[in-house]
Design a protein around this motif. Structure first.
Motif, PDB file in Angstrom:
ATOM      1  N   ASP A 136      16.298  12.199  -4.182  1.00 13.22           N
ATOM      2  CA  ASP A 136      17.688  12.409  -3.780  1.00 13.22           C
ATOM      3  C   ASP A 136      17.837  13.612  -2.837  1.00 13.22           C
ATOM      4  OD1 ASP A 136      18.613  10.217  -5.110  1.00 13.22           O
ATOM      5  OD2 ASP A 136      19.454  11.313  -6.822  1.00 13.22           O
ATOM      6  N   ALA A 137      17.090  14.684  -3.128  1.00 13.77           N
ATOM      7  CA  ALA A 137      17.165  15.883  -2.278  1.00 13.77           C
ATOM      8  C   ALA A 137      16.709  15.563  -0.856  1.00 13.77           C
ATOM      9  CB  ALA A 137      16.312  16.999  -2.883  1.00 13.77           C
ATOM     10  N   SER A 138      15.613  14.797  -0.726  1.00 16.37           N
ATOM     11  CA  SER A 138      15.118  14.403   0.601  1.00 16.37           C
ATOM     12  C   SER A 138      16.079  13.433   1.271  1.00 16.37           C
ATOM     13  CB  SER A 138      13.734  13.751   0.497  1.00 16.37           C
ATOM     14  OG  SER A 138      12.759  14.720   0.230  1.00 16.37           O
ATOM     15  N   LYS A 139      16.568  12.472   0.478  1.00 13.89           N
ATOM     16  CA  LYS A 139      17.482  11.450   0.998  1.00 13.89           C
ATOM     17  C   LYS A 139      18.757  12.078   1.556  1.00 13.89           C
ATOM     18  CE  LYS A 139      17.306   7.200  -1.530  1.00 13.89           C
ATOM     19  NZ  LYS A 139      17.911   6.366  -2.566  1.00 13.89           N
ATOM     20  N   SER A 174       9.967   7.099 -11.155  1.00 10.85           N
ATOM     21  CA  SER A 174       9.430   6.819 -12.500  1.00 10.85           C
ATOM     22  C   SER A 174       9.958   7.815 -13.532  1.00 10.85           C
ATOM     23  CB  SER A 174       7.897   6.849 -12.466  1.00 10.85           C
ATOM     24  OG  SER A 174       7.463   8.132 -12.067  1.00 10.85           O
ATOM     25  N   SER A 175      10.767   8.781 -13.087  1.00 11.73           N
ATOM     26  CA  SER A 175      11.354   9.757 -14.013  1.00 11.73           C
ATOM     27  C   SER A 175      12.590  10.384 -13.381  1.00 11.73           C
ATOM     28  CB  SER A 175      10.342  10.859 -14.341  1.00 11.73           C
ATOM     29  OG  SER A 175      10.086  11.637 -13.180  1.00 11.73           O
ATOM     30  N   LYS A 176      13.349  11.117 -14.185  1.00 14.20           N
ATOM     31  CA  LYS A 176      14.552  11.792 -13.686  1.00 14.20           C
ATOM     32  C   LYS A 176      14.177  12.885 -12.671  1.00 14.20           C
ATOM     33  CE  LYS A 176      19.038  13.338 -15.277  1.00 14.20           C
ATOM     34  NZ  LYS A 176      19.911  13.678 -16.402  1.00 14.20           N
ATOM     35  N   ALA A 177      13.044  13.550 -12.934  1.00  9.74           N
ATOM     36  CA  ALA A 177      12.568  14.609 -12.022  1.00  9.74           C
ATOM     37  C   ALA A 177      12.249  14.017 -10.644  1.00  9.74           C
ATOM     38  CB  ALA A 177      11.331  15.286 -12.605  1.00  9.74           C
ATOM     39  N   GLU A 178      11.609  12.835 -10.641  1.00  9.44           N
ATOM     40  CA  GLU A 178      11.294  12.162  -9.378  1.00  9.44           C
ATOM     41  C   GLU A 178      12.569  11.760  -8.653  1.00  9.44           C
ATOM     42  OE1 GLU A 178       6.850  10.155  -9.722  1.00  9.44           O
ATOM     43  OE2 GLU A 178       8.552   8.900  -9.244  1.00  9.44           O
ATOM     44  N   GLN A 179      13.556  11.273  -9.407  1.00  6.67           N
ATOM     45  CA  GLN A 179      14.839  10.884  -8.817  1.00  6.67           C
ATOM     46  C   GLN A 179      15.490  12.067  -8.110  1.00  6.67           C
ATOM     47  OE1 GLN A 179      16.658   7.557  -9.040  1.00  6.67           O
ATOM     48  NE2 GLN A 179      17.279   8.713  -7.243  1.00  6.67           N
ATOM     49  N   ILE A 188      25.233  10.842  -3.643  1.00  2.00           N
ATOM     50  CA  ILE A 188      24.213  11.742  -4.205  1.00  2.00           C
ATOM     51  C   ILE A 188      24.848  13.064  -4.615  1.00  2.00           C
ATOM     52  CG2 ILE A 188      22.093  13.057  -3.675  1.00  2.00           C
ATOM     53  CD1 ILE A 188      21.337  10.745  -1.747  1.00  2.00           C
ATOM     54  N   ASP A 189      25.743  13.583  -3.765  1.00  6.81           N
ATOM     55  CA  ASP A 189      26.382  14.877  -4.041  1.00  6.81           C
ATOM     56  C   ASP A 189      27.837  14.816  -3.581  1.00  6.81           C
ATOM     57  OD1 ASP A 189      27.175  17.493  -4.318  1.00  6.81           O
ATOM     58  OD2 ASP A 189      25.823  18.309  -2.773  1.00  6.81           O
ATOM     59  N   GLN A 199       0.837  -1.213   0.000  1.00  6.11           N
ATOM     60  CA  GLN A 199       0.000   0.000   0.000  1.00  6.11           C
ATOM     61  C   GLN A 199       0.868   1.258   0.000  1.00  6.11           C
ATOM     62  OE1 GLN A 199      -2.190  -1.147   3.542  1.00  6.11           O
ATOM     63  NE2 GLN A 199      -4.107  -1.294   2.390  1.00  6.11           N
ATOM     64  N   GLN A 200       1.962   1.217   0.762  1.00  8.23           N
ATOM     65  CA  GLN A 200       2.884   2.352   0.798  1.00  8.23           C
ATOM     66  C   GLN A 200       3.472   2.618  -0.585  1.00  8.23           C
ATOM     67  OE1 GLN A 200       5.910   1.827   3.787  1.00  8.23           O
ATOM     68  NE2 GLN A 200       4.456   1.818   5.480  1.00  8.23           N
ATOM     69  N   GLY A 201       3.769   1.533  -1.307  1.00  2.55           N
ATOM     70  CA  GLY A 201       4.351   1.644  -2.643  1.00  2.55           C
ATOM     71  C   GLY A 201       3.430   2.297  -3.650  1.00  2.55           C
ATOM     72  N   MET A 202       2.118   2.268  -3.363  1.00  2.00           N
ATOM     73  CA  MET A 202       1.144   2.870  -4.275  1.00  2.00           C
ATOM     74  C   MET A 202       0.866   4.337  -3.954  1.00  2.00           C
ATOM     75  SD  MET A 202      -1.444  -0.388  -4.400  1.00  2.00           S
ATOM     76  CE  MET A 202      -2.726   0.424  -5.369  1.00  2.00           C
ATOM     77  N   PHE A 203       1.459   4.839  -2.867  1.00  2.67           N
ATOM     78  CA  PHE A 203       1.240   6.231  -2.473  1.00  2.67           C
ATOM     79  C   PHE A 203       1.899   7.181  -3.464  1.00  2.67           C
ATOM     80  CE2 PHE A 203      -0.005   8.197   1.740  1.00  2.67           C
ATOM     81  CZ  PHE A 203      -1.037   7.310   1.967  1.00  2.67           C
ATOM     82  N   PRO A 204       1.265   8.320  -3.795  1.00  2.87           N
ATOM     83  CA  PRO A 204       1.925   9.296  -4.678  1.00  2.87           C
ATOM     84  C   PRO A 204       3.213   9.831  -4.047  1.00  2.87           C
ATOM     85  CG  PRO A 204      -0.268  10.081  -3.997  1.00  2.87           C
ATOM     86  CD  PRO A 204      -0.052   8.759  -3.356  1.00  2.87           C
ATOM     87  N   LEU A 205       4.195  10.127  -4.879  1.00  2.00           N
ATOM     88  CA  LEU A 205       5.511  10.542  -4.403  1.00  2.00           C
ATOM     89  C   LEU A 205       5.448  11.760  -3.482  1.00  2.00           C
ATOM     90  CD1 LEU A 205       8.612  10.238  -4.404  1.00  2.00           C
ATOM     91  CD2 LEU A 205       8.648  11.731  -6.392  1.00  2.00           C
ATOM     92  N   GLN A 206       4.615  12.753  -3.841  1.00  2.00           N
ATOM     93  CA  GLN A 206       4.562  13.984  -3.033  1.00  2.00           C
ATOM     94  C   GLN A 206       4.151  13.694  -1.589  1.00  2.00           C
ATOM     95  OE1 GLN A 206       5.969  16.740  -4.065  1.00  2.00           O
ATOM     96  NE2 GLN A 206       6.307  15.644  -5.978  1.00  2.00           N
ATOM     97  N   LYS A 207       3.231  12.728  -1.417  1.00  2.00           N
ATOM     98  CA  LYS A 207       2.808  12.360  -0.056  1.00  2.00           C
ATOM     99  C   LYS A 207       3.930  11.628   0.674  1.00  2.00           C
ATOM    100  CE  LYS A 207      -2.188  12.416   0.031  1.00  2.00           C
ATOM    101  NZ  LYS A 207      -3.385  11.762   0.599  1.00  2.00           N
ATOM    102  N   VAL A 208       4.638  10.780  -0.056  1.00  2.00           N
ATOM    103  CA  VAL A 208       5.767  10.049   0.535  1.00  2.00           C
ATOM    104  C   VAL A 208       6.843  11.037   0.997  1.00  2.00           C
ATOM    105  CG1 VAL A 208       7.656   8.429   0.052  1.00  2.00           C
ATOM    106  CG2 VAL A 208       5.356   7.926  -0.780  1.00  2.00           C
TER     107      VAL A 208
END
Length: 242
Positions: A160-163, A151-156, A193-194, A103-112
């Protein structure tokens, strides 16, 4: 959850019947769980972070017809002085972690990302209280949900910024826990990451210094110094090393 300083007084009393003002940093409390006085719950929901307020509660909003013997007499009107030091809305975060991994995996990225940020803020609050083990657990919860496939470079980039923030927090917390090997591990993950992140290089340098790996420590700290040549902490650590 909220960090609150409070004192409760009976009418015409000079001394409080309850207070937590003796604590330098009060623990985080949850409305409805740790704070159950109806008037106080309602009052806190009207307040902003940093606000100081006084509330007078009629018996129906306080301890009712029966009171709370021996401290509170029946039908008592009470005064509460309240300072809201911090407020973190954990409802969404708690709900998220109650779900299955699928269920967590189906959550939209912004909520995660929002849940991860909330967990990190909780970790920061606990870190400021020097509760490093508890802070570490919060940071690890945040890190665990950020290890999803984008699912995209933008999402990555967003992940990465949060990570990166969480990894830097974990590295520092493990230094505080005097576990430099783990501090180095998380510092190096941040560098993946950086590679030019001065904080990550500095944490790795500190960790190597603690493990008496002086050559590695010097390498990390010199790289950090190249990025931030006037950073007082980096220069001090290099002096220590010399």
């Amino acid at each position: 959850g909220c960090a609150v300083k409070y004192s409760g007084y009976l009418e015409y009393a000079d001394e409080p019947f309850c207070t937590n003002c003796y604590r330098k940093i009060p623990r985080l409390m949850k409305l409805g769980k740790d704070i159950t006085l109806w008037g106080l719950e309602i009052g806190l929901l009207t307040m902003r972070k940093g606000e100081l307020a006084r509330f007078v509660f009629a018996p129906g909003y306080a301890y009712g017809k029966l009171g709370c013997p021996p401290l509170i007499p029946p039908n008592a009107t009470v005064l509460f002085e309240v300072e809201l030091l911090d407020f973190l809305d954990s409802a969404e975060s708690d709900g998220f972690f109650a779900l299955t991994a699928e269920q967590q995996g189906m959550f939209p990225l912004q909520k995660v990302l929002k849940v991860a940020d909330t967990e990190r803020e909780f970790g920061n609050y606990l870190f400021r209280q020097q509760r490093f083990m508890d802070a570490k657990d919060r940071y690890k919860r945040a890190y665990s949900i950020l290890r999803r496939s984008p699912s995209s470079k933008a999402e990555q980039c967003q992940i990465d910024a949060s990570k990166l923030l969480v990894l830097l927090n974990l590295s520092l917390t493990y230094l505080k826990l005097e576990r430099p090997a783990q501090a180095l591990t998380y510092g190096e993950k941040a560098l993946e990451i950086d590679q030019r992140n001065a904080k990550a290089l500095f944490r790795c340098g500190q960790a190597c210094l603690c493990m008496t790996e002086y050559e590695k420590a010097r390498d990390f700290l010199v790289r950090a110094q190249h990025i931030q040549p006037f950073n007082h902490d980096i220069n001090n650590e290099l002096k220590k090393l010399a």
